[in-house]
Design an enzyme around this catalytic site. Structure first.
Site, PDB file in Angstrom:
ATOM      1  CG  LEU A 147      -1.910  -1.326   1.191  1.00 13.88           C
ATOM      2  CD1 LEU A 147      -2.603  -1.050   2.775  1.00 13.88           C
ATOM      3  CD2 LEU A 147      -3.050  -1.055   0.136  1.00 13.88           C
ATOM      4  CG  ASP A 148       0.182   4.288  -2.809  1.00 11.97           C
ATOM      5  OD1 ASP A 148       1.139   3.675  -3.432  1.00 11.97           O
ATOM      6  OD2 ASP A 148      -0.443   4.847  -3.464  1.00 11.97           O
ATOM      7  CE  LYS A 149       5.252   9.485   4.598  1.00 11.87           C
ATOM      8  NZ  LYS A 149       6.079  10.490   4.116  1.00 11.87           N
ATOM      9  CG  ASP A 150       0.839   9.879   2.669  1.00  8.06           C
ATOM     10  OD1 ASP A 150       1.122   9.572   3.855  1.00  8.06           O
ATOM     11  OD2 ASP A 150       0.901  10.815   1.995  1.00  8.06           O
ATOM     12  CB  THR A 151      -3.032   3.902   0.957  1.00  8.13           C
ATOM     13  OG1 THR A 151      -2.986   4.670  -0.171  1.00  8.13           O
ATOM     14  CG2 THR A 151      -4.314   3.152   0.948  1.00  8.13           C
TER      15      THR A 151
END
Length: 234
Positions: A59-63
């Site tokens: 998952l992306d850093k901010d997800t």
């Protein structure tokens, strides 16, 4: 993250797989500039096995939200086949600016990397890789919409680019949306639920992750009443 922090985020555990509620704002891999990263704490999740579990996807850093780990090599191979085949159902929650007029629909827009200098930033391109996202409206208020997003393909940044291309970027997105690079409201994208058909002749393993703190106010305004408390085990 401390062992206590990580164990508090463990949603599911068996002999093959772990599912974590990944925190917002922490990358899963070590970044070029250093800093905290989730894999650096996986030694807290061995539960008696000789090696750390490993990521079955990312998952992306901010997800935030449901993140699947394989506990050993054979488990990772099995999970890898399921992810590659599209056999794992994933549902994300997003708060978007504006929103669609309809109640549900399908986004079918091919994606490609924007250019070599932009890393993994993506753009819509009819010559790119086929990419599909199913969406359902869960709530509307004050110029925002709460969506359930189901990626039918697994392209990098797919949900973020698809929402932007439709004219309703995800709230707090500094790359594809209108948020500033620093000091914005935080990306309002959360991997809410996952269903993993890990065992033959058994129902898929299903997990849900409670949304992160920075999304709660907007979700409440859009109709989210909060998750019920977890039931105690008998």
């Amino acid at each position: 993250m401390t062992e206590e922090d990580l164990l508090a985020r463990l949603i599911y555990r068996d002999g093959l797989m772990l599912i974590l509620n990944k925190p917002f704002g922490i990358p899963v891999h070590r970044g070029p500039k250093g800093g905290e990263f989730l894999e650096g704490a996986f030694h807290h999740l061995r539960f008696g096995l000789p090696r750390n579990p490993a990521l079955a996807h990312r998952l992306d850093k901010d997800t935030s939200g449901c993140l699947v780990l394989g506990r050993h090599h054979k488990a990772l191979e099995k999970l890898g086949v399921l992810f590659k085949a599209g056999s794992i159902d994933k549902t994300y929650w997003a708060v978007v600016e504006g929103g669609p007029a309809e109640a549900q629909g399908l986004i079918d827009l091919a994606l490609v990397r924007r250019d070599a200098t932009r890393g993994w930033w993506m753009k819509v391109d009819p010559l790119g890789a086929p990419s599909q996202t199913r969406w359902t409206v869960l709530g509307r208020a004050d110029g925002l919409t709460w969506l359930a997003l189901e990626p039918l393909t697994g392209r990098t940044h797919q949900l973020r680019v698809h929402c932007q291309a439709m004219g309703w970027p995800i709230l707090g997105d500094p790359i594809y949306g209108t948020a500033p690079r620093d000091g914005g409201p935080g990306l309002h994208l959360h991997a809410r639920a996952i269903a993993v058909p890990l065992y033959k002749n058994k129902d898929p393993i299903q997990a849900e992750a409670p949304p992160p703190e920075h999304m709660l106010a907007h979700l409440a305004a859009l109709g989210f009443a909060g998750d019920p408390p977890p039931r105690e085990q008998a």
